[in-house]
Write a protein that holds these residues in place. Structure first.
Motif, mmCIF file in Angstrom:
data_model
loop_
_atom_site.group_PDB
_atom_site.id
_atom_site.type_symbol
_atom_site.label_atom_id
_atom_site.label_comp_id
_atom_site.label_asym_id
_atom_site.label_seq_id
_atom_site.Cartn_x
_atom_site.Cartn_y
_atom_site.Cartn_z
ATOM 1 N N CYS A 5 28.089 36.996 -15.761
ATOM 2 C CA CYS A 5 28.021 36.047 -14.653
ATOM 3 C C CYS A 5 28.943 36.467 -13.518
ATOM 4 O O CYS A 5 30.033 36.991 -13.750
ATOM 5 N N CYS A 46 23.163 30.930 -19.221
ATOM 6 C CA CYS A 46 24.508 30.401 -19.441
ATOM 7 C C CYS A 46 25.414 30.563 -18.223
ATOM 8 O O CYS A 46 26.542 30.091 -18.231
ATOM 9 N N CYS A 47 24.948 31.212 -17.172
ATOM 10 C CA CYS A 47 25.800 31.510 -16.014
ATOM 11 C C CYS A 47 26.030 30.324 -15.085
ATOM 12 O O CYS A 47 27.166 30.027 -14.748
ATOM 13 N N CYS A 69 28.555 35.169 -22.515
ATOM 14 C CA CYS A 69 27.446 35.195 -21.557
ATOM 15 C C CYS A 69 27.243 36.592 -20.963
ATOM 16 O O CYS A 69 27.253 36.781 -19.748
ATOM 17 N N LEU A 113 31.639 19.855 -13.092
ATOM 18 C CA LEU A 113 30.766 20.956 -13.494
ATOM 19 C C LEU A 113 30.845 21.143 -14.998
ATOM 20 O O LEU A 113 31.909 21.026 -15.594
ATOM 21 N N GLU A 114 29.700 21.458 -15.577
ATOM 22 C CA GLU A 114 29.649 21.731 -17.005
ATOM 23 C C GLU A 114 28.886 23.039 -17.192
ATOM 24 O O GLU A 114 27.820 23.220 -16.601
ATOM 25 N N SER A 115 29.440 23.942 -17.998
ATOM 26 C CA SER A 115 28.804 25.239 -18.224
ATOM 27 C C SER A 115 28.304 25.342 -19.652
ATOM 28 O O SER A 115 28.919 24.833 -20.576
ATOM 29 N N ASP A 116 27.204 26.055 -19.825
ATOM 30 C CA ASP A 116 26.651 26.332 -21.143
ATOM 31 C C ASP A 116 27.066 27.754 -21.502
ATOM 32 O O ASP A 116 26.324 28.692 -21.302
ATOM 33 N N ARG A 117 28.301 27.939 -21.967
ATOM 34 C CA ARG A 117 28.804 29.277 -22.263
ATOM 35 C C ARG A 117 28.335 29.810 -23.612
ATOM 36 O O ARG A 117 28.648 30.931 -23.958
ATOM 37 N N PRO A 124 26.669 26.811 -13.736
ATOM 38 C CA PRO A 124 27.103 25.502 -14.213
ATOM 39 C C PRO A 124 26.181 24.406 -13.677
ATOM 40 O O PRO A 124 25.490 24.595 -12.688
#
Length: 142
Positions: A59, A84-85, A44, A73-77, A87
């Motif tokens: 980020c 993508c920063c 990211c 929490l779920e992140s799109d890395r 969550p």
């Protein structure tokens, strides 16, 4: 570019990135990118090419309040910076909700609290021991 212009550019960049981490490096840009261009790095990160160097933004840290007993929490890395920063809070009823991910988040949280509690206990014991040494030394002196 004049020094005042460079300082202004740095200041404006820092203001506009908000929660982002920013690093500056001298030297050629990666992947043959020319000044004015940009590229993405894994994790990211987005980099911008300038004459004589480049800047990479990543980020920063964000504090998000949510019910940690029901949500995680779920992140799109794998997405591109900056989407993508941040969550996303995932709770029951959300199509992405997975009970096993909530269980894992709860376990991690419990382990973190236990480690913090143990650390506080060890620090308190060290302080107590240090106070006892001071008392013993004061008694020996008197």
């Amino acid at each position: 570019m004049g020094i005042l212009m460079q300082v202004a550019l740095v200041f404006v960049t820092i203001l506009t990135t908000g929660l982002a981490g920013v690093s500056f490096s001298a030297g050629p840009c990666s992947n043959g990118v020319k000044p004015g261009g940009s590229w993405y790095e894994p994790g990211c990160i987005k980099c911008f090419c300038y004459n004589g160097g480049f800047e990479c933004q990543s980020c920063g840290i964000a504090h998000i309040q949510y019910n940690r007993k029901k949500c995680y929490l779920e992140s799109d890395r794998v997405g591109l910076y900056p989407s993508c920063c941040l969550p996303v809070v995932v709770c029951p009823g959300d199509r992405r909700f997975k009970p096993d991910k909530l269980a894992k988040a709860l376990k991690i949280s419990a382990n973190k609290k236990l480690k913090e509690s143990n650390l506080r206990r060890v620090q308190a014991a060290k302080k107590k021991t240090a106070r006892q040494r001071v008392k013993v030394n004061e008694t020996k002196v008197n």
